[in-house]
Design a protein around this motif. Structure first.
Motif, PDB file in Angstrom:
ATOM      1  N   ALA A 163       0.827  -1.211   0.000  1.00 30.47           N
ATOM      2  CA  ALA A 163       0.000   0.000   0.000  1.00 30.47           C
ATOM      3  C   ALA A 163       0.861   1.262   0.000  1.00 30.47           C
ATOM      4  N   GLU A 164       1.889   1.279   0.846  1.00 28.22           N
ATOM      5  CA  GLU A 164       2.748   2.451   0.886  1.00 28.22           C
ATOM      6  C   GLU A 164       3.556   2.573  -0.405  1.00 28.22           C
ATOM      7  N   ARG A 165       3.975   1.447  -0.949  1.00 26.75           N
ATOM      8  CA  ARG A 165       4.685   1.475  -2.232  1.00 26.75           C
ATOM      9  C   ARG A 165       3.813   2.070  -3.325  1.00 26.75           C
ATOM     10  N   ASP A 166       2.546   1.658  -3.390  1.00 30.09           N
ATOM     11  CA  ASP A 166       1.649   2.216  -4.397  1.00 30.09           C
ATOM     12  C   ASP A 166       1.463   3.716  -4.198  1.00 30.09           C
ATOM     13  N   ALA A 167       1.395   4.131  -2.938  1.00 31.70           N
ATOM     14  CA  ALA A 167       1.275   5.568  -2.659  1.00 31.70           C
ATOM     15  C   ALA A 167       2.490   6.319  -3.191  1.00 31.70           C
ATOM     16  N   ILE A 168       3.669   5.778  -2.968  1.00 27.93           N
ATOM     17  CA  ILE A 168       4.905   6.416  -3.430  1.00 27.93           C
ATOM     18  C   ILE A 168       4.955   6.437  -4.963  1.00 27.93           C
ATOM     19  N   LEU A 169       4.604   5.323  -5.592  1.00 27.26           N
ATOM     20  CA  LEU A 169       4.604   5.255  -7.051  1.00 27.26           C
ATOM     21  C   LEU A 169       3.626   6.274  -7.642  1.00 27.26           C
ATOM     22  N   ALA A 170       2.443   6.376  -7.050  1.00 26.72           N
ATOM     23  CA  ALA A 170       1.448   7.316  -7.551  1.00 26.72           C
ATOM     24  C   ALA A 170       1.907   8.754  -7.371  1.00 26.72           C
ATOM     25  N   HIS A 171       2.509   9.041  -6.221  1.00 27.48           N
ATOM     26  CA  HIS A 171       2.974  10.400  -5.952  1.00 27.48           C
ATOM     27  C   HIS A 171       4.059  10.812  -6.934  1.00 27.48           C
ATOM     28  N   HIS A 172       5.015   9.929  -7.150  1.00 35.73           N
ATOM     29  CA  HIS A 172       6.083  10.230  -8.105  1.00 35.73           C
ATOM     30  C   HIS A 172       5.517  10.400  -9.511  1.00 35.73           C
ATOM     31  N   ALA A 173       4.508   9.606  -9.856  1.00 36.14           N
ATOM     32  CA  ALA A 173       3.943   9.664 -11.201  1.00 36.14           C
ATOM     33  C   ALA A 173       3.250  10.992 -11.470  1.00 36.14           C
ATOM     34  N   VAL A 174       2.504  11.497 -10.497  1.00 38.50           N
ATOM     35  CA  VAL A 174       1.770  12.751 -10.740  1.00 38.50           C
ATOM     36  C   VAL A 174       2.641  13.979 -10.552  1.00 38.50           C
ATOM     37  N   LYS A 175       3.742  13.839  -9.807  1.00 36.65           N
ATOM     38  CA  LYS A 175       4.588  14.999  -9.533  1.00 36.65           C
ATOM     39  C   LYS A 175       5.707  15.180 -10.558  1.00 36.65           C
ATOM     40  N   LYS A 176       5.856  14.232 -11.475  1.00 35.80           N
ATOM     41  CA  LYS A 176       6.876  14.381 -12.513  1.00 35.80           C
ATOM     42  C   LYS A 176       6.564  15.600 -13.385  1.00 35.80           C
ATOM     43  N   PRO A 177       7.603  16.229 -13.969  1.00 38.51           N
ATOM     44  CA  PRO A 177       7.351  17.372 -14.860  1.00 38.51           C
ATOM     45  C   PRO A 177       6.314  17.049 -15.940  1.00 38.51           C
ATOM     46  N   TYR A 222       0.620   9.261 -16.310  1.00 41.63           N
ATOM     47  CA  TYR A 222      -0.746   8.882 -15.956  1.00 41.63           C
ATOM     48  C   TYR A 222      -0.976   7.375 -16.044  1.00 41.63           C
ATOM     49  N   ARG A 223      -0.164   6.688 -16.842  1.00 46.04           N
ATOM     50  CA  ARG A 223      -0.346   5.234 -16.957  1.00 46.04           C
ATOM     51  C   ARG A 223      -0.122   4.529 -15.622  1.00 46.04           C
ATOM     52  N   VAL A 224       0.765   5.064 -14.802  1.00 43.90           N
ATOM     53  CA  VAL A 224       0.992   4.461 -13.486  1.00 43.90           C
ATOM     54  C   VAL A 224      -0.265   4.578 -12.635  1.00 43.90           C
ATOM     55  N   ILE A 225      -0.956   5.711 -12.724  1.00 44.61           N
ATOM     56  CA  ILE A 225      -2.198   5.887 -11.978  1.00 44.61           C
ATOM     57  C   ILE A 225      -3.251   4.895 -12.468  1.00 44.61           C
ATOM     58  N   SER A 282      -6.125  17.367 -16.368  1.00 44.46           N
ATOM     59  CA  SER A 282      -7.200  18.266 -16.781  1.00 44.46           C
ATOM     60  C   SER A 282      -8.077  17.578 -17.811  1.00 44.46           C
ATOM     61  N   GLY A 283      -9.235  18.179 -18.054  1.00 44.76           N
ATOM     62  CA  GLY A 283     -10.110  17.711 -19.105  1.00 44.76           C
ATOM     63  C   GLY A 283     -10.559  16.272 -18.955  1.00 44.76           C
ATOM     64  N   ASP A 284     -10.599  15.564 -20.088  1.00 48.05           N
ATOM     65  CA  ASP A 284     -11.076  14.181 -20.100  1.00 48.05           C
ATOM     66  C   ASP A 284     -10.175  13.266 -19.288  1.00 48.05           C
ATOM     67  N   ILE A 285      -8.878  13.528 -19.313  1.00 44.57           N
ATOM     68  CA  ILE A 285      -7.949  12.709 -18.531  1.00 44.57           C
ATOM     69  C   ILE A 285      -8.276  12.819 -17.046  1.00 44.57           C
ATOM     70  N   ARG A 286      -8.539  14.030 -16.581  1.00 47.77           N
ATOM     71  CA  ARG A 286      -8.903  14.203 -15.163  1.00 47.77           C
ATOM     72  C   ARG A 286     -10.178  13.435 -14.832  1.00 47.77           C
ATOM     73  N   LYS A 287     -11.176  13.529 -15.699  1.00 46.69           N
ATOM     74  CA  LYS A 287     -12.439  12.832 -15.442  1.00 46.69           C
ATOM     75  C   LYS A 287     -12.214  11.327 -15.303  1.00 46.69           C
ATOM     76  N   LEU A 288     -11.419  10.775 -16.204  1.00 44.92           N
ATOM     77  CA  LEU A 288     -11.164   9.339 -16.172  1.00 44.92           C
ATOM     78  C   LEU A 288     -10.377   8.941 -14.933  1.00 44.92           C
ATOM     79  N   LEU A 289      -9.257   9.621 -14.688  1.00 45.43           N
ATOM     80  CA  LEU A 289      -8.372   9.220 -13.593  1.00 45.43           C
ATOM     81  C   LEU A 289      -9.025   9.379 -12.231  1.00 45.43           C
ATOM     82  N   VAL A 290      -9.690  10.504 -12.001  1.00 48.28           N
ATOM     83  CA  VAL A 290     -10.328  10.714 -10.696  1.00 48.28           C
ATOM     84  C   VAL A 290     -11.413   9.664 -10.469  1.00 48.28           C
ATOM     85  N   SER A 291     -12.170   9.335 -11.505  1.00 51.77           N
ATOM     86  CA  SER A 291     -13.200   8.304 -11.378  1.00 51.77           C
ATOM     87  C   SER A 291     -12.590   6.951 -11.038  1.00 51.77           C
TER      88      SER A 291
END
Length: 314
Positions: free
Chosen positions: A85-99, A103-106, A142-151
């Motif tokens: 669980a913590e590993r997934d949290a770290i992977l997700a955080h690094h994925a969204v914080k990259k320049p 999004y594929r990791v999410i 943003s946009g459609d990507i945000r709708k998909l990922l947040v869902s």
């Protein structure tokens, strides 16, 4: 099936902590000693080792290993030592914080984990970063990507095997109608992918193929520079066959022109305790090359030894 081979007999966490201490003390680090311990312990055992190390030496084992190891080997050990669980949290955080967010990791975390695993990852994310995963995903998309990922990241699906065949037929037609109109981000597509159980989604995707004589992923082949469609295809592949999805990630990571160590490490460390044996079989079926040989060819040193250990090949 898992590829991790746990040591037998199993030393106590205190013994392991003391031996790791010996491996990292002095002028040089005994990397092979670290691999022989951490590479043959499951998540529960690794957590007990971390607790024992902290109690014995009043030092965070993760930080000590970060300071002693380097390169791809250090990154792999860092990913491995945390509980899932913590590993997934770290992977997700690094994925969204990259320049350029990955999004594929999410999508991967949201669509290949069980409902309980995804919920645990979201809890771990909030505990570690003091805000929610969905908050960060929304802030960095943003946009459609945000709708998909947040869902996808906020859902909590039914996890049973029961399916509704009539519903599968109906929703296969809904998907087909939306795709025929090229309404790829249609709210009904996102609703179906983000609310139905894995079993129900599998039934729907199979119904789609039977009714319309085409795989839904082939209907989603768009312009190469289109961002949304590859994410939608990735989500569907995760649901339809996670083994094939991860095989493709590995195949793309291990290329003649260069290796994507981040993707390679991610698949090996996240699946070694789950289904990496099946992914290895899928890799051989698809490429006529053993995954261990591909990894050995594209990596070197302690990083190679560590990955092969988690693959059950060292």
């Amino acid at each position: 099936m898992a590829t991790l081979i746990v040591a037998d007999p199993l030393p106590s966490p205190v013994d392991d902590a003391q031996n790791i201490r010996k491996a990292v003390e002095g002028w040089g680090t005994d990397e092979k000693g670290v691999i022989s311990i951490l590479g043959r312990r499951d998540a529960v055992q690794r957590n007990l080792i971390r607790l024992a190390y902290d109690e014995l030496y009043h030092e965070d084992l993760v930080k000590r290993l970060e300071s002693e190891l380097s390169g791809d080997f250090e990154k792999a050990v860092y990913r491995w030592i945390f509980d899932p669980a913590e590993r997934d949290a770290i992977l997700a955080h690094h994925a969204v914080k990259k320049p350029v967010p990955d999004y594929r990791v999410i999508v991967e975390i949201a669509c290949t984990r069980s409902p309980a695993e995804l919920f645990a990852a979201r809890q771990a994310y909030q505990l570690r970063y003091k805000h929610s995963l969905e908050e960060d995903v929304a802030a960095h998309s943003s946009g459609d990507i945000r709708k998909l990922l947040v869902s996808l990241v906020t859902t909590y699906r039914y996890d049973g095997a029961d399916i509704n065949a009539r519903l599968a037929h109906t929703e296969a037609n809904i998907l087909h109608d939306a795709l025929q109109q090229k309404a790829y981000a249609h709210e009904e597509i996102i609703r179906i992918l983000s609310t139905r159980s894995n079993a129900q989604l599998t039934a729907t995707l199979n119904r789609y193929k039977d009714d319309h004589n085409a795989s839904i992923t082939k209907e989603l082949l768009g312009e190469p520079n289109e961002e949304f469609l590859p994410l939608l295809r990735a989500a569907i592949r995760c649901f339809s066959s996670s083994h094939k999805y991860f095989e493709k990630v590995l195949r793309n990571a291990i290329k003649d022109l260069g290796t994507d160590e981040g993707a390679l490490t991610r698949v090996v460390v996240t699946r070694a305790e789950k289904d990496l044996k099946h992914i290895k079989e899928e890799y051989y079926k698809r490429n006529s090359v053993l995954l261990k040989d591909a990894v050995a060819r594209e990596t070197s040193g302690d990083y190679k030894t560590f990955l092969l250990t988690l693959l059950g090949e060292a």
